[in-house]
Design an enzyme around this catalytic site. Structure first.
Site, PDB file in Angstrom:
ATOM      1  N   GLN A  12      19.534  76.721 -12.381  1.00 18.61           N
ATOM      2  CA  GLN A  12      19.582  78.068 -11.565  1.00 18.61           C
ATOM      3  C   GLN A  12      20.960  78.168 -11.148  1.00 18.61           C
ATOM      4  O   GLN A  12      21.604  77.238 -10.800  1.00 18.61           O
ATOM      5  CB  GLN A  12      18.715  77.993 -10.270  1.00 18.61           C
ATOM      6  CG  GLN A  12      18.251  79.027  -9.754  1.00 18.61           C
ATOM      7  CD  GLN A  12      17.190  78.915  -8.856  1.00 18.61           C
ATOM      8  OE1 GLN A  12      16.180  77.960  -8.893  1.00 18.61           O
ATOM      9  NE2 GLN A  12      17.059  79.544  -7.671  1.00 18.61           N
ATOM     10  N   SER A  94      18.005  70.525 -13.754  1.00 18.79           N
ATOM     11  CA  SER A  94      16.915  71.221 -12.933  1.00 18.79           C
ATOM     12  C   SER A  94      16.048  71.768 -13.468  1.00 18.79           C
ATOM     13  O   SER A  94      15.218  71.232 -14.412  1.00 18.79           O
ATOM     14  CB  SER A  94      17.694  71.708 -11.574  1.00 18.79           C
ATOM     15  OG  SER A  94      16.693  72.211 -10.667  1.00 18.79           O
ATOM     16  N   LEU A  95      15.765  73.277 -13.307  1.00 18.61           N
ATOM     17  CA  LEU A  95      15.141  74.066 -13.980  1.00 18.61           C
ATOM     18  C   LEU A  95      15.159  73.832 -15.725  1.00 18.61           C
ATOM     19  O   LEU A  95      14.115  73.820 -16.292  1.00 18.61           O
ATOM     20  CB  LEU A  95      15.364  75.407 -13.797  1.00 18.61           C
ATOM     21  CG  LEU A  95      14.875  76.393 -14.832  1.00 18.61           C
ATOM     22  CD1 LEU A  95      13.727  76.717 -14.748  1.00 18.61           C
ATOM     23  CD2 LEU A  95      15.777  77.657 -14.852  1.00 18.61           C
ATOM     24  N   ARG A 119       6.632  77.518 -10.337  1.00 11.10           N
ATOM     25  CA  ARG A 119       7.676  76.313  -9.947  1.00 11.10           C
ATOM     26  C   ARG A 119       8.628  77.209  -9.149  1.00 11.10           C
ATOM     27  O   ARG A 119       9.026  77.250  -7.844  1.00 11.10           O
ATOM     28  CB  ARG A 119       8.299  75.529 -10.811  1.00 11.10           C
ATOM     29  CG  ARG A 119       9.463  74.770 -10.239  1.00 11.10           C
ATOM     30  CD  ARG A 119      10.231  74.116 -11.485  1.00 11.10           C
ATOM     31  NE  ARG A 119      11.315  73.167 -11.126  1.00 11.10           N
ATOM     32  CZ  ARG A 119      12.423  73.379 -10.772  1.00 11.10           C
ATOM     33  NH1 ARG A 119      12.946  74.638 -11.073  1.00 11.10           N
ATOM     34  NH2 ARG A 119      13.358  72.361 -10.634  1.00 11.10           N
ATOM     35  N   HIS A 200      15.976  70.579  -4.050  1.00 12.90           N
ATOM     36  CA  HIS A 200      16.489  68.924  -4.346  1.00 12.90           C
ATOM     37  C   HIS A 200      16.512  68.294  -3.214  1.00 12.90           C
ATOM     38  O   HIS A 200      17.176  67.304  -2.909  1.00 12.90           O
ATOM     39  CB  HIS A 200      17.469  68.690  -5.385  1.00 12.90           C
ATOM     40  CG  HIS A 200      17.098  69.491  -6.840  1.00 12.90           C
ATOM     41  ND1 HIS A 200      16.179  68.760  -7.464  1.00 12.90           N
ATOM     42  CD2 HIS A 200      17.781  70.363  -7.244  1.00 12.90           C
ATOM     43  CE1 HIS A 200      16.021  69.665  -8.576  1.00 12.90           C
ATOM     44  NE2 HIS A 200      16.965  70.678  -8.540  1.00 12.90           N
ATOM     45  N   GLN A 249      11.328  65.491  -9.303  1.00 11.43           N
ATOM     46  CA  GLN A 249      12.457  66.351  -9.544  1.00 11.43           C
ATOM     47  C   GLN A 249      12.679  67.499  -8.496  1.00 11.43           C
ATOM     48  O   GLN A 249      13.810  67.810  -8.151  1.00 11.43           O
ATOM     49  CB  GLN A 249      12.338  66.924 -10.950  1.00 11.43           C
ATOM     50  CG  GLN A 249      13.931  67.273 -11.328  1.00 11.43           C
ATOM     51  CD  GLN A 249      13.833  68.795 -11.794  1.00 11.43           C
ATOM     52  OE1 GLN A 249      13.771  69.760 -11.119  1.00 11.43           O
ATOM     53  NE2 GLN A 249      14.185  68.900 -13.185  1.00 11.43           N
TER      54      GLN A 249
END
Length: 303
Positions: A12, A94-95, A119, A200, A249
């Site tokens: 992102q 991440s994503l 998500r 996070h 995560q």
């Protein structure tokens, strides 16, 4: 013999208006992916990618599926142009880890897209329900940043590469940590990040819990190439273990440097960053100078 390939998928923040438009205009399989995405999501993700507006595209619930779609479109284009070689590993920031699993066949394109959209929606809700922020600490050590995290009660969110660590938490606490770090010195730079919330970090716990429930009903397979999880930097293969890693995560630090080092250790011939922004290529250089990551986002990048 095919070149062995590692594929990296953007996180992102990499999104920009007009993303993937040149791929869409030039490749029928990409147009097909966009059509499938619009159908699966029930809204025109293609319109947001190509026309924006930026504030809409930046929404977590829109930008996550948009980046997933762009990543998969790039893979399709690499395949069409005979540049893909033999993929041996897929990792994502991440994503991007969810895009990596789609590439590795853990689930199909549509399933992955719906997972990513959910998500994004849940993380958007968690952002809206809390006042979170993030900041990047440049030029310090993990231990130095850890001290600020414990002193100001914030979380370490990203270990991106040597000397680049991101903190995440309640906005006022992050601001206090930033001010203190600037005043005391010891870092090259401390930069507040333009983000919608505290990714996070523990502020994402409501999203984490709901995401865990959502994934229970979805069937995962075993990936057909190496995928390393952001949570530990280690390879994940069992469907249940993958689900657990993707859930964790959401509230855990992204250990990108560890993922990258694990991928490099496979001894692949070529590395492609699939998606916009070029961030992962930059991090790759800082992690290991000998590794050249080629960023592919639009048609001109194929030259």
């Amino acid at each position: 013999m095919d070149m062995k390939t590692v594929l990296l998928f953007s996180g992102q923040g990499a999104q920009s208006v007009g993303m993937a438009k040149t791929l869409f205009d030039n490749y029928e399989p990409v147009r097909d992916l966009f059509r499938r995405a619009d159908d699966a999501l029930g809204f025109k993700i293609s319109k947001y990618c190509f026309e924006g507006p930026m504030e809409q595209l930046t929404k977590t619930s829109v930008c996550q599926p948009a980046l997933y779609l762009h990543g998969m479109a790039v893979v399709e284009v690499l395949r069409q142009s005979g540049m893909l070689g033999e993929p041996v590993c897929a990792i994502g920031l991440s994503l991007g880890e969810l895009t990596a699993h789609a590439m590795a066949g853990t689930y199909d394109f549509e399933t992955g897209l719906k997972i990513v959209a959910e998500r994004g929606r849940l993380m958007q809700e968690a952002c809206d329900a809390s006042k979170g922020a993030m900041a990047s600490f440049i030029g310090g050590t993990v231990d130095q940043v850890a001290q600020y995290c414990s002193e100001f009660d914030v979380d370490m969110a990203n270990l991106n590469c040597p000397g680049q660590i991101v903190i995440s938490g309640e906005a006022d606490k992050v601001a206090a940590a930033v001010e203190a770090a600037k005043a005391r010195g010891g870092f090259k730079m401390v930069i507040p990040l333009k983000v919608a919330g505290a990714y996070h970090s523990r502020l994402m716990k409501p999203a984490r819990d709901a995401f865990e429930k959502y994934l229970e009903g979805i069937k995962f397979g075993r990936p057909n190439l190496a995928v390393y999880t952001n949570v530990t930097g280690k390879r994940v293969e069992e469907p249940e273990e993958i689900k657990e890693a993707l859930v964790k995560q959401v509230v855990s630090p992204v250990r990108w440097e560890d993922c990258m080092r694990a991928a490099i250790a496979l001894g692949a011939d070529q590395f492609y960053e699939c998606g916009p922004g070029g961030v992962l290529a930059g991090l790759g250089k800082r992690i290991d100078k000998s590794v050249a990551v080629k960023s592919v986002a639009e048609i001109q990048d194929l030259q």
